[in-house]
Design an enzyme around this catalytic site. Structure first.
Site, mmCIF file in Angstrom:
data_model
loop_
_atom_site.group_PDB
_atom_site.id
_atom_site.type_symbol
_atom_site.label_atom_id
_atom_site.label_comp_id
_atom_site.label_asym_id
_atom_site.label_seq_id
_atom_site.Cartn_x
_atom_site.Cartn_y
_atom_site.Cartn_z
ATOM 1 N N LYS A 1 -1.793 -1.645 7.390
ATOM 2 C CA LYS A 1 -3.274 -0.957 7.660
ATOM 3 C C LYS A 1 -3.908 -1.813 8.686
ATOM 4 O O LYS A 1 -4.638 -1.119 9.519
ATOM 5 C CB LYS A 1 -3.870 -1.248 6.272
ATOM 6 C CG LYS A 1 -5.510 -1.010 6.333
ATOM 7 C CD LYS A 1 -6.111 -1.273 4.967
ATOM 8 C CE LYS A 1 -7.574 -0.787 5.089
ATOM 9 N NZ LYS A 1 -8.482 -1.197 3.757
ATOM 10 N N TRP B 1 -3.051 -10.076 3.730
ATOM 11 C CA TRP B 1 -4.650 -10.165 4.384
ATOM 12 C C TRP B 1 -4.865 -11.028 5.353
ATOM 13 O O TRP B 1 -4.064 -12.187 5.312
ATOM 14 C CB TRP B 1 -5.477 -10.472 3.228
ATOM 15 C CG TRP B 1 -5.597 -9.223 2.170
ATOM 16 C CD1 TRP B 1 -6.371 -8.138 2.330
ATOM 17 C CD2 TRP B 1 -5.237 -9.259 0.869
ATOM 18 N NE1 TRP B 1 -6.521 -7.414 1.016
ATOM 19 C CE2 TRP B 1 -5.477 -8.026 0.285
ATOM 20 C CE3 TRP B 1 -4.326 -10.127 0.116
ATOM 21 C CZ2 TRP B 1 -5.335 -7.496 -1.188
ATOM 22 C CZ3 TRP B 1 -3.831 -9.806 -1.314
ATOM 23 C CH2 TRP B 1 -4.591 -8.677 -1.887
ATOM 24 N N ARG C 1 -2.419 -1.937 -6.165
ATOM 25 C CA ARG C 1 -2.505 -2.986 -5.398
ATOM 26 C C ARG C 1 -3.341 -4.245 -6.087
ATOM 27 O O ARG C 1 -3.054 -5.398 -6.248
ATOM 28 C CB ARG C 1 -2.745 -2.727 -4.314
ATOM 29 C CG ARG C 1 -2.979 -4.020 -3.036
ATOM 30 C CD ARG C 1 -3.253 -3.432 -1.620
ATOM 31 N NE ARG C 1 -3.625 -4.447 -0.591
ATOM 32 C CZ ARG C 1 -2.638 -5.150 0.019
ATOM 33 N NH1 ARG C 1 -1.450 -5.111 -0.176
ATOM 34 N NH2 ARG C 1 -3.321 -6.342 0.873
ATOM 35 N N HIS D 1 -4.447 3.194 -4.979
ATOM 36 C CA HIS D 1 -4.269 2.032 -4.465
ATOM 37 C C HIS D 1 -4.904 0.882 -5.433
ATOM 38 O O HIS D 1 -4.844 -0.505 -5.361
ATOM 39 C CB HIS D 1 -5.558 2.210 -3.640
ATOM 40 C CG HIS D 1 -5.832 0.958 -2.605
ATOM 41 N ND1 HIS D 1 -5.040 0.571 -1.624
ATOM 42 C CD2 HIS D 1 -6.852 0.029 -2.645
ATOM 43 C CE1 HIS D 1 -5.505 -0.437 -1.020
ATOM 44 N NE2 HIS D 1 -6.322 -0.818 -1.740
ATOM 45 N N ARG E 1 0.720 -1.272 0.052
ATOM 46 C CA ARG E 1 -0.151 0.052 -0.065
ATOM 47 C C ARG E 1 0.924 1.200 0.010
ATOM 48 O O ARG E 1 2.032 1.015 0.306
ATOM 49 C CB ARG E 1 -0.922 0.041 1.055
ATOM 50 C CG ARG E 1 -1.762 -1.436 1.284
ATOM 51 C CD ARG E 1 -2.450 -1.132 2.544
ATOM 52 N NE ARG E 1 -3.562 -2.280 2.574
ATOM 53 C CZ ARG E 1 -3.304 -3.438 3.370
ATOM 54 N NH1 ARG E 1 -2.031 -3.822 3.695
ATOM 55 N NH2 ARG E 1 -4.194 -4.544 3.268
ATOM 56 N N TYR F 1 -10.510 -11.742 -6.197
ATOM 57 C CA TYR F 1 -9.360 -11.952 -7.209
ATOM 58 C C TYR F 1 -9.367 -13.376 -7.861
ATOM 59 O O TYR F 1 -8.870 -13.800 -8.967
ATOM 60 C CB TYR F 1 -7.996 -11.643 -7.033
ATOM 61 C CG TYR F 1 -7.952 -10.125 -6.446
ATOM 62 C CD1 TYR F 1 -8.076 -9.234 -7.454
ATOM 63 C CD2 TYR F 1 -7.819 -10.154 -5.160
ATOM 64 C CE1 TYR F 1 -8.004 -7.893 -6.658
ATOM 65 C CE2 TYR F 1 -7.725 -8.719 -4.417
ATOM 66 C CZ TYR F 1 -7.704 -7.784 -5.523
ATOM 67 O OH TYR F 1 -7.566 -6.324 -4.877
#
Length: 353
Positions: free
Chosen positions: A220, A306, A283, A280, A195, A315
């Site tokens: 994050k 994640w 990403r 972003h 990020r 995805y």
């Protein structure tokens, strides 16, 4: 000398303070939050009554939405998106600010939905509010034991998932259109999926080029993680060696402290002929490329940092290798000399005379 139980004044505070032992045996010493003695004594009486009812009848004390928000925000304070959480809670206060947690039911949730839709907000915006209410109530029920039940909160349908990523050719055009400092950021984002904040804060003491690894301590979700560096990422960092003693990515000898989606970014997009694209989205591009190249969802989850598969499963649609055999079942035969056994076996047998 021990202080008598009840309410009392402290010289360093304008509020009345409470010193008491509740019926459940809990000792409290805290501010009443009011400068009026009668209100302070009423608050102490409520605390004693709630403790008595909980101890003898199993009735949990009434908790308000605003009390829950204070604790919820304290727990979320370390998040990068904390300002967004604050904004959402402040916005919800107009609907739930006067309610106790037990009063929050399906009708009250519906008033949030209707109120926001009438203002012209899209389902995606309304869902951010609903998700916050659901998260707070679950925490109040499962972790704090403030309530026993909560309403079932479903997100609105019709939310359009953003599906914006670059082709390799578009990415090359964008990199060529960027000034050198921005091109380095773009190349590193496409190589690692990091990020913007993670890239801007990357320090040399957290990079090991010989092992091809970087360690991020400001992520994050607040969880430090390691990032494997492929040859493209290593190439970017090697080009930046010696430009700054501490930070990897800089501009004119200083650390980058501003948002990357600035005038230089928009100028590069215009020059490259790319529209509707955020930093972003690099990403998203990185993740899409990985799935198209055959990287599994579990591998992608670990690479991208994640915590769950929920964000990664979006995805899955980019990988089709596992469906190749199924797709080939109805394709036309290319070799006319090959006998179609299915067709041959299905022909009716000729009757013998």
């Amino acid at each position: 000398m021990a202080r008598n139980e009840g309410v009392y004044k402290r010289p360093d505070s304008g509020h009345w303070w409470i010193n008491a032992t509740l019926p459940n045996g809990k000792r409290i010493r805290q501010s009443s939050g009011t400068a009026d003695r009668a209100d302070a004594e009423a608050y102490l009486a409520k605390l004693k009554l709630d403790a008595y009812r909980e101890t003898h009848f199993g009735i949990k004390p009434e908790r308000t939405w605003q009390e829950a928000v204070i604790r919820y925000l304290e727990l979320k304070r370390t998040l990068k998106s904390f300002s967004d959480v604050q904004r959402i809670c402040r916005h919800l206060d107009r609907y739930l600010g006067d309610a106790s947690l037990r009063q929050i039911n399906g009708d009250l949730i519906w008033s949030v939905v209707q109120g926001e839709l009438k203002k012209g907000n899209k389902p995606a915006t309304v869902n951010r509010y609903l998700a916050t209410v659901r998260s707070l109530l679950r925490m109040a029920r499962d972790e704090w034991q403030w309530i026993d039940t909560m309403p079932k909160i479903r997100l609105l349908p019709g939310e359009v998932e953003r599906d914006r990523w670059l082709t390799r050719e578009e990415a090359d055009r964008l990199i060529r259109a960027c000034p050198p400092h921005l091109a380095a950021l773009v190349r590193f984002a496409l190589a690692t999926g990091c990020r913007a904040s993670e890239i801007k804060g990357l320090e040399w003491n957290r990079v090991d080029l010989s092992r091809g690894t970087a360690w991020l301590n400001h992520t994050k979700n607040g969880t430090p993680r390691g990032v494997p560096l492929n040859e493209d990422a290593i190439e970017v960092l090697e080009e930046l060696l010696g430009q700054h003693p501490r930070f990897c990515f800089t501009y004119q000898g200083k650390a980058i402290a501003w948002e990357l989606t600035n005038s230089a970014w928009h100028a590069a997009l215009a020059a490259a002929g790319i529209q509707d694209f955020r930093f972003h989205d690099l990403r998203h591009t990185w993740a899409s490329w990985h799935r198209q190249a055959g990287t599994s969802c579990d591998e992608l989850k670990d690479l991208g940092g994640w915590k769950s598969r929920v964000m990664v499963d979006r995805y899955a649609k980019y990988a089709t290798e596992h469906l190749a055999v199924a797709a080939s079942r109805i394709q036309r035969l290319r070799d006319e000399n090959v006998v179609n056994l299915v067709t041959f076996s299905s022909r009716p047998k000729e009757k013998r005379a």
